[in-house]
Design an enzyme around this catalytic site. Structure first.
Site, PDB file in Angstrom:
ATOM      1  N   ARG A 181     -10.469 -11.441   1.543  1.00  0.00           N
ATOM      2  CA  ARG A 181     -11.082 -12.331   0.917  1.00  0.00           C
ATOM      3  C   ARG A 181     -10.306 -13.830   1.159  1.00  0.00           C
ATOM      4  O   ARG A 181     -10.982 -14.999   1.068  1.00  0.00           O
ATOM      5  CB  ARG A 181     -11.599 -12.097  -0.527  1.00  0.00           C
ATOM      6  CG  ARG A 181     -10.280 -12.040  -1.309  1.00  0.00           C
ATOM      7  CD  ARG A 181     -10.623 -11.391  -2.674  1.00  0.00           C
ATOM      8  NE  ARG A 181     -10.766  -9.987  -2.353  1.00  0.00           N
ATOM      9  CZ  ARG A 181     -11.066  -9.014  -3.333  1.00  0.00           C
ATOM     10  NH1 ARG A 181     -11.355  -9.378  -4.640  1.00  0.00           N
ATOM     11  NH2 ARG A 181     -11.106  -7.866  -3.284  1.00  0.00           N
ATOM     12  N   LYS A 206       0.855  -1.473   0.004  1.00  0.00           N
ATOM     13  CA  LYS A 206      -0.017   0.073  -0.015  1.00  0.00           C
ATOM     14  C   LYS A 206       0.951   1.275   0.259  1.00  0.00           C
ATOM     15  O   LYS A 206       2.042   1.199   0.568  1.00  0.00           O
ATOM     16  CB  LYS A 206      -0.968   0.074   1.280  1.00  0.00           C
ATOM     17  CG  LYS A 206      -1.921  -1.013   1.228  1.00  0.00           C
ATOM     18  CD  LYS A 206      -2.865  -0.760   2.715  1.00  0.00           C
ATOM     19  CE  LYS A 206      -4.046  -1.765   2.494  1.00  0.00           C
ATOM     20  NZ  LYS A 206      -5.194  -1.552   1.490  1.00  0.00           N
TER      21      LYS A 206
HETATM   22  N1  BES Z   1      -8.460  -3.557   4.226  1.00  0.00           N
HETATM   23  C1  BES Z   1      -8.429  -3.198   2.951  1.00  0.00           C
HETATM   24  C2  BES Z   1      -9.833  -2.328   2.518  1.00  0.00           C
HETATM   25  C3  BES Z   1      -9.785  -1.141   3.341  1.00  0.00           C
HETATM   26  C4  BES Z   1      -9.562  -0.175   2.672  1.00  0.00           C
HETATM   27  C5  BES Z   1     -10.430  -0.992   4.664  1.00  0.00           C
HETATM   28  C6  BES Z   1      -9.416   1.368   3.013  1.00  0.00           C
HETATM   29  C7  BES Z   1     -10.559   0.457   4.944  1.00  0.00           C
HETATM   30  C8  BES Z   1     -10.128   1.194   4.471  1.00  0.00           C
HETATM   31  C9  BES Z   1      -8.408  -4.502   1.981  1.00  0.00           C
HETATM   32  O1  BES Z   1      -7.433  -5.362   2.394  1.00  0.00           O
HETATM   33  C10 BES Z   1      -7.807  -3.901   0.693  1.00  0.00           C
HETATM   34  O2  BES Z   1      -6.688  -3.707   0.620  1.00  0.00           O
HETATM   35  N2  BES Z   1      -8.610  -3.946  -0.501  1.00  0.00           N
HETATM   36  C11 BES Z   1      -8.237  -3.545  -1.655  1.00  0.00           C
HETATM   37  C12 BES Z   1      -8.484  -4.484  -2.744  1.00  0.00           C
HETATM   38  C13 BES Z   1      -8.304  -4.606  -4.037  1.00  0.00           C
HETATM   39  C14 BES Z   1      -6.316  -4.983  -3.984  1.00  0.00           C
HETATM   40  C15 BES Z   1      -8.826  -5.363  -5.000  1.00  0.00           C
HETATM   41  C16 BES Z   1      -8.694  -2.285  -2.074  1.00  0.00           C
HETATM   42  O3  BES Z   1      -9.930  -1.918  -1.771  1.00  0.00           O
HETATM   43  O4  BES Z   1      -7.859  -1.472  -2.566  1.00  0.00           O
HETATM   44 MN    MN Z   2      -5.455  -5.238   1.959  1.00  0.00          MN
END
Ligand code: BES
Ligand code: MN
Ligand code: ZN
Length: 477
Positions: free
Chosen positions: A331, A257
């Protein structure tokens, strides 16, 4: 060395109901829009008051508190604002709130929820915490049986608030303290103190023997190994299984990230926290229902042992997933847990809760959770349960035209297909829910807040815990 976190669970404001006000205790007079003063208001100067929900004003030894039009949301906001006003340097130990005649069980529940949660604080500093009112007494008229009705409403609301607050505590705990072992053992320690609730914590060896490939893949990059928590309550009645995402920190893994905002990913186990908070509340309230809580816990980290994009992972039960983005870790762990529930627990209802996709923050904003379910009836039950306890949900579609995208050329499923992010994540999870009545709750938006509003304070909100308790209550028999 002194701890860097408050001891969990943190203490909330107590609330009780009685028919007589006390001497030498500050009285709180309610003011509805108008302004119209409630009982005890004789002699109070209304100039300058509007009665807007949450308007708390001190008049020497008496306070006035705006309750707006007396909607549930108004009473929740008013309870919270009162406790915030009764905090600081000269906070009284206690106060009497002089209820208006419209206070029924639902209104008391809303007010108590607000009062218990509005003063929530999770902060450790070198100085002592500021003072806060310790308890409130709600004063009602001495009518037949009414005091008992309102007392049980206050108890229920306080139990719901306790579930929310524990979820906040767990999610607010920083990830240098909170790893999979801390999260599972803290939950188990709390569960051990509640009659009828038992906790089992499985380690990485057990996970390997059982084939939890999703949890092991995600947890593989961290020096702090994954765990699987199973909380069990009840022996009769319908069997509800709640599954919560327990990512104790989400760096994104190899698909790392951006640095901005990454620190907020300490709350990425908020869904798991909601399941833990809910199970404790259901058991303490001795609801006549069976509930199992499953929390797959892992830290999604970057290292030489981290899983990679392109890997193929075998989940519990045998299905395989082609990894395309290691940041879609939620997931991966939920798939194992859902498959475990379907294979071993014969659920009558399966609900998972997760901070799953940033896309949901775009879709519904930061105060509303998304509900995905093939069953319109079940989705409506979630929406209604939430409305009863002050949590807002909106049904999202499991769009048929995106189902084919979840297929992979080299495995059963593709982890993150292109398309609308919240929906494709839900479609992936659906593959693991079998034929069981299932709902997926994506709380990426409302699980945390930047602002103070109503009963919410900045940080983790505890969103979802109360809806789960209310669902369990609905299925009780
Ligand atoms: N934990 C994150 C989602 C999230 C983002 C929760 C911001 C709270 C605030 C999750 O694990 C994630 O990183 N999701 C990705 C999925 C993508 C890689 C398909 C996302 O939402 O960017
Ligand atoms: Mn994530
Ligand atoms: Zn995540």
């Amino acid at each position: 060395m002194a701890s860097t976190v408050p001891s969990v669970p943190t203490k909330l404001v107590d609330v009780e109901v009685a028919t007589a006000a006390r001497r030498d205790v500050p009285a709180v007079v309610l003011v509805s829009t108008g302004p119209a003063l409630g009982p005890g208001g004789d002699g109070i100067d209304v100039s300058g008051l509007t009665g807007k929900a949450g308007e708390a004003v001190r008049h020497d030894e008496t306070w006035t508190l705006g309750v707006g039009t007396g909607s549930l949301a108004d009473y929740r906001a008013a309870g919270a604002a009162l406790v915030r006003a009764l905090s600081g340097e000269d906070a009284p130990k206690t106060a009497d709130v002089l209820l208006t005649p419209d206070f029924d069980a639902a209104n008391v529940r809303a007010f108590v929820l607000g009062a218990a949660l509005g003063g929530y604080r999770f902060k450790v500093t070198g100085e002592e915490a500021p003072k806060r009112v310790g308890s409130l007494r709600l004063i009602t008229a001495d009518d037949d049986g009414f005091e008992e009705v309102l007392t049980s409403a206050a108890l229920k609301a306080h139990a719901l608030a306790t579930a929310t607050a524990l979820t906040r505590d767990l999610a607010n705990t920083p990830s240098n303290v909170k790893d999979p072992r801390w999260l599972t053992t803290t939950a188990a320690r709390l569960a051990d103190r509640v009659d009828g609730l038992s906790a089992t914590v499985r380690d990485e060896k057990w996970l390997a023997q059982q084939g939890f490939g999703g949890v092991l893949a995600v947890g593989g990059g961290s020096a702090r190994p994954p765990r699987f928590l199973e909380l069990t309550y009840g022996t009769t009645g319908p069997h509800l299984v709640f599954v919560g995402k327990g990512i104790t920190f989400d760096t994104g893994g190899i698909s790392v990230k951006p640095a901005d905002g990454m620190h907020l990913m300490r709350t990425d186990m908020a869904g798991g926290g909601a399941v833990i908070g809910a199970l404790l509340a259901v058991a303490r309230r001795k609801l006549p229902v069976r509930v199992t809580g499953l929390v797959p816990c892992a830290e999604n980290h970057v290292s030489g042992s981290a899983y990679r994009p392109g890997d193929v992972v075998r989940h519990y039960g045998g299905a395989t997933t082609e990894v395309t983005n290691t940041d879609a870790e939620g997931r991966m762990v939920l798939a194992d847990a859902l498959a475990y529930a379907v294979k071993n627990l014969e659920p009558d209802l399966l609900v998972d809760v997760a901070t799953l996709t940033g896309a949901m923050k775009v879709s519904l904003g930061l105060r509303t959770g998304g509900v995905f379910s093939p069953s319109a009836e079940l989705a409506a039950e979630v929406v209604e349960a939430g409305a009863n306890v002050g949590e807002q949900w909106w049904r999202m579609p499991l769009l048929e035209e995106h189902v084919s995208a979840v297929a992979s050329e080299i495995a059963d499923y593709k982890q993150c297909p292109p398309g609308p992010g919240g929906i494709t994540a839900a479609l992936f999870l659906q593959k693991f829910a079998g034929d069981v009545p299932w709902a997926h709750l994506d709380i990426a938006g409302p699980a945390r807040s930047e602002k103070v509003y109503d009963e919410v304070v900045a940080g983790a909100t505890g969103f979802g815990a109360r809806t789960l308790v209310e669902l369990a209550e609905k299925y009780s028999r």
